[in-house]
Design a protein around this motif. Structure first.
Motif, PDB file in Angstrom:
ATOM      1  N   GLU A  22       0.809  -1.228   0.000  1.00  0.00           N
ATOM      2  CA  GLU A  22       0.000   0.000   0.000  1.00  0.00           C
ATOM      3  C   GLU A  22       0.839   1.274   0.000  1.00  0.00           C
ATOM      4  O   GLU A  22       0.444   2.276  -0.600  1.00  0.00           O
ATOM      5  CB  GLU A  22      -0.976  -0.019   1.174  1.00  0.00           C
ATOM      6  N   LYS A  23       1.996   1.249   0.653  1.00  0.00           N
ATOM      7  CA  LYS A  23       2.859   2.434   0.605  1.00  0.00           C
ATOM      8  C   LYS A  23       3.298   2.710  -0.829  1.00  0.00           C
ATOM      9  O   LYS A  23       3.334   3.864  -1.269  1.00  0.00           O
ATOM     10  CB  LYS A  23       4.078   2.273   1.506  1.00  0.00           C
ATOM     11  N   ALA A  24       3.620   1.650  -1.580  1.00  0.00           N
ATOM     12  CA  ALA A  24       4.000   1.826  -2.984  1.00  0.00           C
ATOM     13  C   ALA A  24       2.844   2.397  -3.796  1.00  0.00           C
ATOM     14  O   ALA A  24       3.048   3.228  -4.692  1.00  0.00           O
ATOM     15  CB  ALA A  24       4.460   0.498  -3.567  1.00  0.00           C
ATOM     16  N   MET A  25       1.633   1.987  -3.493  1.00  0.00           N
ATOM     17  CA  MET A  25       0.461   2.534  -4.171  1.00  0.00           C
ATOM     18  C   MET A  25       0.320   4.024  -3.877  1.00  0.00           C
ATOM     19  O   MET A  25       0.119   4.844  -4.781  1.00  0.00           O
ATOM     20  CB  MET A  25      -0.808   1.797  -3.739  1.00  0.00           C
ATOM     21  N   ILE A  26       0.446   4.374  -2.605  1.00  0.00           N
ATOM     22  CA  ILE A  26       0.304   5.780  -2.204  1.00  0.00           C
ATOM     23  C   ILE A  26       1.387   6.631  -2.850  1.00  0.00           C
ATOM     24  O   ILE A  26       1.125   7.738  -3.348  1.00  0.00           O
ATOM     25  CB  ILE A  26       0.326   5.898  -0.664  1.00  0.00           C
ATOM     26  N   GLU A  27       2.628   6.113  -2.867  1.00  0.00           N
ATOM     27  CA  GLU A  27       3.731   6.857  -3.487  1.00  0.00           C
ATOM     28  C   GLU A  27       3.514   7.039  -4.989  1.00  0.00           C
ATOM     29  O   GLU A  27       4.025   7.995  -5.584  1.00  0.00           O
ATOM     30  CB  GLU A  27       5.051   6.143  -3.222  1.00  0.00           C
ATOM     31  N   ALA A  28       2.733   6.147  -5.603  1.00  0.00           N
ATOM     32  CA  ALA A  28       2.417   6.252  -7.028  1.00  0.00           C
ATOM     33  C   ALA A  28       1.191   7.128  -7.278  1.00  0.00           C
ATOM     34  O   ALA A  28       0.737   7.254  -8.416  1.00  0.00           O
ATOM     35  CB  ALA A  28       2.198   4.866  -7.618  1.00  0.00           C
ATOM     36  N   GLY A  29       0.658   7.706  -6.205  1.00  0.00           N
ATOM     37  CA  GLY A  29      -0.491   8.600  -6.336  1.00  0.00           C
ATOM     38  C   GLY A  29      -1.822   7.890  -6.429  1.00  0.00           C
ATOM     39  O   GLY A  29      -2.827   8.480  -6.852  1.00  0.00           O
ATOM     40  N   ILE A  30      -1.864   6.631  -6.022  1.00  0.00           N
ATOM     41  CA  ILE A  30      -3.094   5.843  -6.068  1.00  0.00           C
ATOM     42  C   ILE A  30      -3.738   5.864  -4.682  1.00  0.00           C
ATOM     43  O   ILE A  30      -3.103   5.503  -3.691  1.00  0.00           O
ATOM     44  CB  ILE A  30      -2.787   4.399  -6.487  1.00  0.00           C
ATOM     45  N   PRO A  31      -4.986   6.287  -4.577  1.00  0.00           N
ATOM     46  CA  PRO A  31      -5.626   6.370  -3.263  1.00  0.00           C
ATOM     47  C   PRO A  31      -5.865   4.990  -2.654  1.00  0.00           C
ATOM     48  O   PRO A  31      -6.155   4.024  -3.379  1.00  0.00           O
ATOM     49  CB  PRO A  31      -6.951   7.072  -3.552  1.00  0.00           C
ATOM     50  N   VAL A  32      -5.730   4.886  -1.338  1.00  0.00           N
ATOM     51  CA  VAL A  32      -6.048   3.664  -0.601  1.00  0.00           C
ATOM     52  C   VAL A  32      -7.124   4.048   0.405  1.00  0.00           C
ATOM     53  O   VAL A  32      -6.846   4.621   1.452  1.00  0.00           O
ATOM     54  CB  VAL A  32      -4.800   3.074   0.089  1.00  0.00           C
ATOM     55  N   ARG A  33      -8.370   3.753   0.058  1.00  0.00           N
ATOM     56  CA  ARG A  33      -9.511   4.302   0.782  1.00  0.00           C
ATOM     57  C   ARG A  33      -9.562   3.940   2.256  1.00  0.00           C
ATOM     58  O   ARG A  33      -9.866   4.773   3.111  1.00  0.00           O
ATOM     59  CB  ARG A  33     -10.802   3.869   0.058  1.00  0.00           C
TER      60      ARG A  33
END
Length: 265
Positions: free
Chosen positions: A125-136
């Motif tokens: 999830e940190k990689a997702m957030i760093e890629a600008g992808i929201p984690v609801r």
């Protein structure tokens, strides 16, 4: 304690707080950048069959470490994390029935227990957030929604059952990027197994998860589903071993290895 404070703590610090009962909530977002793990604990007589089940079903059950019979201390993925005390909540299943949820295993531990430490999607999830992808579920500070699907796992010995998935609402334009980012982490479930219509995989009501809490959708978002390490709990209910102990869904073991430890590129 606020999630923002726990996010910046080391895994050992957070495990210490869990051990003394100061932290008992879902662990998504804690110790940012470090791996988290699911848990399955079984008597030794079931251990080979379960290991074979995990080997045949690597998407929902990627094994990170197997502990020695009777041992509750990790050796590889964390420096002496104690399986008996260092997870916020555990679930005990007996003969396929959910018996109770507990905050430690001191009173139920058996000398023949074998513990399986299984990769968890919280780890990417940190990689997702760093890629600008929201984690609801991190944004709204609730547990990730999880669903039992109609996707049958490959059976092994006495173990059989259907796959469980976790779901995150993803903006349509970010779906390909979310798939690419998470594919880097096969040891923590990797790329999604389904995108879009939940009924295709047997989910009739996306607002009523089998585990965790529902997530809100914003305009332009689609549901994206990843294989989930709660699958052993569905397998326990289907296969009915005399006892299986797991983490409570969303309440993970936080490991000392960073996410990059299992990244493949």
């Amino acid at each position: 304690m606020k999630l923002s404070e726990l996010a910046n703590m080391s895994p050992k610090e957070v495990r210490g707080l869990i051990r003394i009962g100061e932290v008992n909530m879902p662990t998504s977002g804690m110790s940012e950048g470090y791996l988290q793990a699911n848990l399955a604990i079984l008597p030794k007589k079931y251990a080979y069959d379960f290991l074979l089940f995990a080997q045949r079903n690597p998407k929902p059950c990627p094994i990170l470490e197997v502990l020695d019979e009777g041992s509750s201390l990790t050796k590889i993925m964390a420096d002496g994390a104690d399986i008996k005390t260092d997870i916020p909540k555990y679930r005990i299943y007996e003969n396929g029935e959910f018996k109770e949820e507990v905050t430690d295993l001191k009173d139920v531990w058996q000398d023949d227990f074998v513990t399986f430490v299984i990769g968890c999607s919280f780890s990417f999830e940190k990689a997702m957030i760093e890629a600008g992808i929201p984690v609801r579920h991190i944004e709204d500070e609730h547990n990730v929604p999880m669903y039992i699907t109609n996707i049958e796992c490959e059976s092994a010995g006495s173990f059989h059952g259907n796959m469980v998935v976790s779901m995150r609402p993803i903006p349509y334009e970010d779906v390909v990027r979310a798939s690419t980012v998470t594919a880097r982490f096969p040891a923590t479930h990797g790329a999604p197994i389904h995108i879009g219509n939940p009924e295709v995989i047997g989910i009739k009501d996306i607002d009523n998860p089998d585990f965790g809490e529902r997530s809100d959708f914003k305009e332009g978002e689609v549901p994206v589903f990843w294989a989930c390490g709660v699958t052993p709990q569905a397998v326990a209910m289907a296969s009915k071993p005399e006892i299986m102990i797991t983490h409570a869904p969303g309440h993970m073991l936080i490991l000392d290895k960073k996410d990059a430890y299992v990244s493949v590129f």
